[in-house]
Write an enzyme that holds these catalytic residues in place. Structure first.
Site, PDB file in Angstrom:
ATOM      1  N   THR A 182      -0.317  -7.217   5.497  1.00 10.25           N
ATOM      2  CA  THR A 182       0.350  -6.475   4.437  1.00 10.25           C
ATOM      3  C   THR A 182       1.217  -5.388   5.051  1.00 10.25           C
ATOM      4  O   THR A 182       1.262  -5.221   6.270  1.00 10.25           O
ATOM      5  CB  THR A 182      -0.682  -5.859   3.473  1.00 10.25           C
ATOM      6  OG1 THR A 182       0.006  -5.261   2.370  1.00 10.25           O
ATOM      7  CG2 THR A 182      -1.506  -4.783   4.165  1.00 10.25           C
ATOM      8  N   CYS A 183       1.921  -4.645   4.201  1.00  7.08           N
ATOM      9  CA  CYS A 183       2.751  -3.542   4.671  1.00  7.08           C
ATOM     10  C   CYS A 183       2.414  -2.302   3.848  1.00  7.08           C
ATOM     11  O   CYS A 183       1.787  -2.390   2.790  1.00  7.08           O
ATOM     12  CB  CYS A 183       4.239  -3.877   4.578  1.00  7.08           C
ATOM     13  SG  CYS A 183       4.815  -4.164   2.907  1.00  7.08           S
ATOM     14  N   ALA A 184       2.826  -1.147   4.339  1.00  6.98           N
ATOM     15  CA  ALA A 184       2.525   0.111   3.659  1.00  6.98           C
ATOM     16  C   ALA A 184       3.753   1.005   3.661  1.00  6.98           C
ATOM     17  O   ALA A 184       4.564   0.962   4.590  1.00  6.98           O
ATOM     18  CB  ALA A 184       1.355   0.820   4.342  1.00  6.98           C
ATOM     19  N   ILE A 220       0.844  -1.196   0.000  1.00 11.50           N
ATOM     20  CA  ILE A 220       0.000   0.000   0.000  1.00 11.50           C
ATOM     21  C   ILE A 220       0.879   1.247   0.000  1.00 11.50           C
ATOM     22  O   ILE A 220       1.798   1.365   0.805  1.00 11.50           O
ATOM     23  CB  ILE A 220      -0.930   0.002   1.225  1.00 11.50           C
ATOM     24  CG1 ILE A 220      -1.962  -1.128   1.092  1.00 11.50           C
ATOM     25  CG2 ILE A 220      -1.638   1.346   1.384  1.00 11.50           C
ATOM     26  CD1 ILE A 220      -2.809  -1.346   2.313  1.00 11.50           C
TER      27      ILE A 220
END
Length: 441
Positions: free
Chosen positions: A336-338, A208
Site C-alpha cells: 500500500t501507500c501512505a 493511509i
C-alpha cells in the site's frame, strides 16, 4: 576473429548489465531493466571459427601473420571499448539517477498514449469543464459545497484509542476513529495516528493518511516504522513546505544512514536528491522488524511543495504529476501507500481528494469533488480543513487533465477555469491570514 570480437563485446555488455542490475536494490528498477533486455532484438550466435579458403596457395606463414594482426586489432578495439565503458560508468555514477518512480511516471505517460487512456482523460475533462462553465456563481457553489464538509461532527465515543493515546498525537483536535485506524502486526496495544481510507466506487486501492511521528518521542518514531512494516507500505508521500523542515530536522524522522529501535531497525540504502528529472527527493529504506528474516523496502518521497496551513501557489504541474503517481506506482499488489503531513489531515486529505479525482478522469468521468471530499472527511476527521484546500483539489485534477487535452478550444477553456479557481483560492487564503492576524492581536 571479427565475429569472435562481436561475441566478446556482447558478453561484455551483458556482464555490465548484470553488474548494474545486481547493484540496484530496488525491485521496480530490476523489472524495468529486465523488460528492456527482453525487448531487444535477438542476435544470432557468433561462430567461433572463421573459415578461409587456400585456393590461391597462400602460405601458412602469411595466414599466421594475418591472424596475428587481426588479434592485435581486436585486442586494441576491445581495450578501447572497455575504457569507454569505464568512462560511461563513471558518468552514470556521478550524474543524476533515474529512479523507479521517474521511470514509472514516464512509462505511465507512454502507456496512456498507446492505450487510449489519454482520450478517456480528455473526455472526462470535457464533461467536467462544461459542467463548471454552466455555473453562474462558481464561487458561491464552492462555498456551499464546502460548508457540510467543514461542519461535519466527530463522534468521540468512536475514538477510544485516540483518547487513550493522546500523548502520542500531534494534536488533540485531530481525532482518530477506532474502526479504521491502522493496526500493528497483531499487537492489541499498538497505536499510531493513521487512518486506512478507501473509496471503492473509484478505486479498489486503499490509502493511509498519517501524521508525522513526534520527533522527540522514540516510541512514536518506532511506532511509525512498525506501521510501515505491518501495513507493507512501499511508498510514502511526505507533504511539507519548502522551509518547514531543514535537513537536520528531517533526519530526525528519516535517518541519513542507520537507526535501530527496540523492535525494528531502518537502514537508508539510497538517497536521490530532487533535480530537473526527479521532481521530489526520494529516500530508500530497508525496514526490518526484530526477528524478521525479510528486509522489505519503503520509499519516502519528500514533497516539499505544500506549506502548512496554506495552499501551493506554484509548481502545479509537479503536484499533479506526483498525485497521478500515487496509484500508478509500480508497487507490489499486496502493498500500500501512505500520504503523510504534520497532522495527517488538511494537506494529506486534500491531496488524496486530488488523487481520487484523477482516477475518475482516467476512467473518462467527471469527478464529483464534493462527494470525494465528504467520503474522505467521514473516514479521517479534519481531512480537508479549509476552503482554499478544497478549491485546490479542483486545481490538482484539472492541471493533470490539461496535460492530456489536445483540443485547443478545450485547452483554452480548461486554463480559464483553473485561473478562476486559483484566484478564488488565493483570495480566500489571504482572508484567512488576515483573520488569523486579527485574532492574534
Amino acid at each position: 576473429m571479427e565475429k569472435k570480437k562481436s561475441k566478446t563485446n556482447l558478453l561484455q555488455k551483458f556482464a555490465d548489465k548484470f553488474k548494474k542490475k545486481k547493484r540496484s536494490r530496488s525491485a521496480p528498477t530490476s523489472k524495468e531493466r529486465t523488460s528492456e533486455i527482453s525487448k531487444r532484438k535477438s542476435r544470432s550466435p557468433s561462430k567461433s571459427k572463421v573459415t578461409t579458403g587456400n585456393s590461391h596457395g597462400a602460405s601458412t606463414d602469411n595466414k599466421t601473420k594475418t591472424d596475428t594482426n587481426r588479434m592485435e586489432v581486436t585486442a586494441k578495439g576491445f581495450k578501447k571499448a572497455k575504457d569507454a565503458k569505464k568512462l560511461e560508468k563513471k558518468k552514470e555514477e556521478t550524474g543524476p539517477s533515474k529512479t523507479p518512480s521517474t521511470i514509472a511516471l514516464r512509462r505511465a505517460e507512454s502507456q496512456m498514449e498507446l492505450s487510449g487512456n489519454r482520450k478517456n482523460v480528455e473526455k472526462g475533462v470535457k464533461t467536467w469543464v462544461e459542467q463548471l462553465e454552466k455555473l453562474v456563481e462558481i464561487r458561491k457553489l464552492l462555498e456551499a459545497d464546502f460548508k457540510p464538509i467543514d461542519t461535519m461532527k466527530v463522534d468521540l465515543e468512536k475514538c477510544q484509542a485516540f483518547k487513550k493515546n493522546i500523548d502520542y498525537c500531534q494534536s488533540e483536535n485531530v481525532e482518530l476513529y477506532d474502526a479504521n485506524r491502522v493496526k500493528g502486526g497483531g499487537e492489541a496495544d499498538f497505536f499510531y495516528h493513521a487512518t486506512v481510507t478507501s473509496i471503492p466506487s473509484i478505486s479498489t486501492k486503499s490509502t493511509i493518511l498519517a501524521q508525522l511521528p513526534l520527533s522527540d518521542s522514540p516510541h512514536s518514531l518506532e511506532s511509525f516504522w512498525l506501521m510501515v512494516a505491518a501495513q507493507k507500505i512501499q511508498r510514502l508521500f511526505i507533504l511539507i513546505g519548502e522551509d518547514e523542515l531543514d535537513k537536520a530536522a528531517l533526519s530526525e524522522y528519516f535517518p541519513e544512514d542507520f537507526k535501530e529501535f527496540k523492535t525494528i531497525r531502518v537502514n537508508n540504502r539510497k538517497t536521490v536528491s530532487k533535480s530537473d528529472e526527479q521532481p521530489n527527493t526520494q529516500l530508500y529504506y530497508e525496514v526490518v522488524p526484530k526477528d524478521c528474516a525479510e528486509a522489505p523496502f519503503a520509499m519516502i518521497e519528500i514533497c516539499d511543495f505544500w506549506p502548512d496551513g496554506k495552499i501551493p501557489t506554484v509548481s502545479y504541474g509537479r503536484i499533479a504529476a506526483t498525485a497521478a503517481s500515487v496509484f500508478d506506482s509500480d508497487i507490489d499488489s499486496d502493498a500500500t501507500c501512505a500520504i503523510v503531513s504534520n497532522y495527517g489531515a488538511g494537506r494529506a486529505g486534500s491531496f488524496l481528494v486530488g488523487v481520487q479525482a484523477i482516477e475518475k478522469l482516467q476512467a473518462g468521468d467527471a469527478p464529483n469533488i464534493k462527494e470525494i471530499a465528504m467520503s474522505i472527511r467521514s473516514q479521517r476527521p479534519c481531512a480537508i480543513e479549509t476552503l482554499p484546500q478544497y478549491v485546490f483539489t479542483y486545481i490538482i485534477a484539472l492541471t493533470y487533465g490539461l496535460k492530456h487535452v489536445k483540443d485547443p478550444v478545450l485547452k483554452s477553456k480548461t486554463e480559464k477555469v483553473i485561473s478562476q479557481l486559483e484566484q478564488f483560492a488565493c483570495e480566500k487564503m489571504m482572508e484567512e491570514d488576515e483573520e488569523d492576524n486579527t485574532t492574534c492581536e
